[in-house]
Design an enzyme around this catalytic site. Structure first.
Site, PDB file in Angstrom:
ATOM      1  N   ASP A 181      15.458  18.695 -20.265  1.00 39.38           N
ATOM      2  CA  ASP A 181      15.517  19.161 -18.878  1.00 39.38           C
ATOM      3  C   ASP A 181      16.109  17.994 -18.086  1.00 39.38           C
ATOM      4  O   ASP A 181      15.454  16.962 -17.923  1.00 39.38           O
ATOM      5  CB  ASP A 181      14.104  19.514 -18.407  1.00 39.38           C
ATOM      6  CG  ASP A 181      14.080  20.297 -17.127  1.00 39.38           C
ATOM      7  OD1 ASP A 181      15.159  20.533 -16.534  1.00 39.38           O
ATOM      8  OD2 ASP A 181      12.980  20.668 -16.692  1.00 39.38           O
ATOM      9  N   ASP A 216      11.971  15.588 -20.231  1.00 37.13           N
ATOM     10  CA  ASP A 216      12.566  15.570 -18.899  1.00 37.13           C
ATOM     11  C   ASP A 216      13.241  14.222 -18.689  1.00 37.13           C
ATOM     12  O   ASP A 216      12.595  13.178 -18.837  1.00 37.13           O
ATOM     13  CB  ASP A 216      11.483  15.760 -17.829  1.00 37.13           C
ATOM     14  CG  ASP A 216      10.856  17.132 -17.896  1.00 37.13           C
ATOM     15  OD1 ASP A 216      11.485  18.069 -17.395  1.00 37.13           O
ATOM     16  OD2 ASP A 216       9.742  17.261 -18.446  1.00 37.13           O
ATOM     17  N   ASP A 235       9.394  19.660 -24.457  1.00 38.07           N
ATOM     18  CA  ASP A 235      10.727  19.222 -24.060  1.00 38.07           C
ATOM     19  C   ASP A 235      10.681  17.775 -23.603  1.00 38.07           C
ATOM     20  O   ASP A 235       9.626  17.135 -23.653  1.00 38.07           O
ATOM     21  CB  ASP A 235      11.286  20.123 -22.948  1.00 38.07           C
ATOM     22  CG  ASP A 235      10.518  20.002 -21.629  1.00 38.07           C
ATOM     23  OD1 ASP A 235       9.505  19.269 -21.548  1.00 38.07           O
ATOM     24  OD2 ASP A 235      10.934  20.635 -20.646  1.00 38.07           O
TER      25      ASP A 235
END
Length: 166
Positions: free
Chosen positions: A88, A42, A40
């Site tokens: 995120d 962030d 992912d």
């Protein structure tokens, strides 16, 4: 998997918004090269810019995912796109001195980022905003490190000669 090109595409879509890369991609930005695979991305952002950040990410096909997101708002939220990539996102409330608060709950709990926590790095030769080395080290303390945490801290030690607790 979240590739370098997708990171740069995401940042391009967010041009004009203040965001900073954290997590594993933040480490790689500081080191200046991709050192591992990433699941992912962030991103920290100014809380007051959140509607514009969400709108920009929606143009890339991202939608907010609430299922299985713990903790969720106000500390963070997740956006995902149909291909499986996830962001995120962490809203920050800035103070006049340049430090920022990340609200952790609705009862006054918060994490403080010092003004010096906001730095710059490089991904694929492109300068990008990210968290500082010191802030990354701070985030990697106080818990049992995972394999990727050990990897990330080793890369910071190699690149910057810093001491870490693991």
């Amino acid at each position: 998997m979240f590739e370098a090109a997708a990171v740069l595409e995401t940042l391009a879509a967010l041009r004009g918004r203040e965001v900073w890369i954290a997590g594993g991609w933040g480490i790689d930005a500081l080191v200046g090269r991709v050192t591992r695979t990433h699941n992912d991305l962030d991103l920290l952002h100014r809380a007051e810019e959140e509607p514009a950040v969400i709108a920009a990410l929606e143009t890339l096909g991202y939608t907010e995912r609430t299922e299985g997101v713990v903790p969720g708002r106000p500390a963070r939220f997740v956006m995902a796109e149909p291909g499986g990539r996830e962001l995120d996102l962490h809203p920050l409330h800035f103070r006049p001195d340049g430090s920022a608060l990340q609200r952790l709950d609705d009862h006054g709990g918060a994490f403080t980022y010092p003004a010096a926590a906001f730095a710059a790095g490089v991904i694929e030769g492109v300068p990008v905003p990210c968290l500082s080395v010191a802030q990354q080290v701070t985030f990697h303390q106080g818990y049992q490190p995972r394999e990727r945490d050990l990897h990330d801290m080793a890369r910071l030690r190699e690149a910057f000669g810093i001491a870490t607790h693991f």
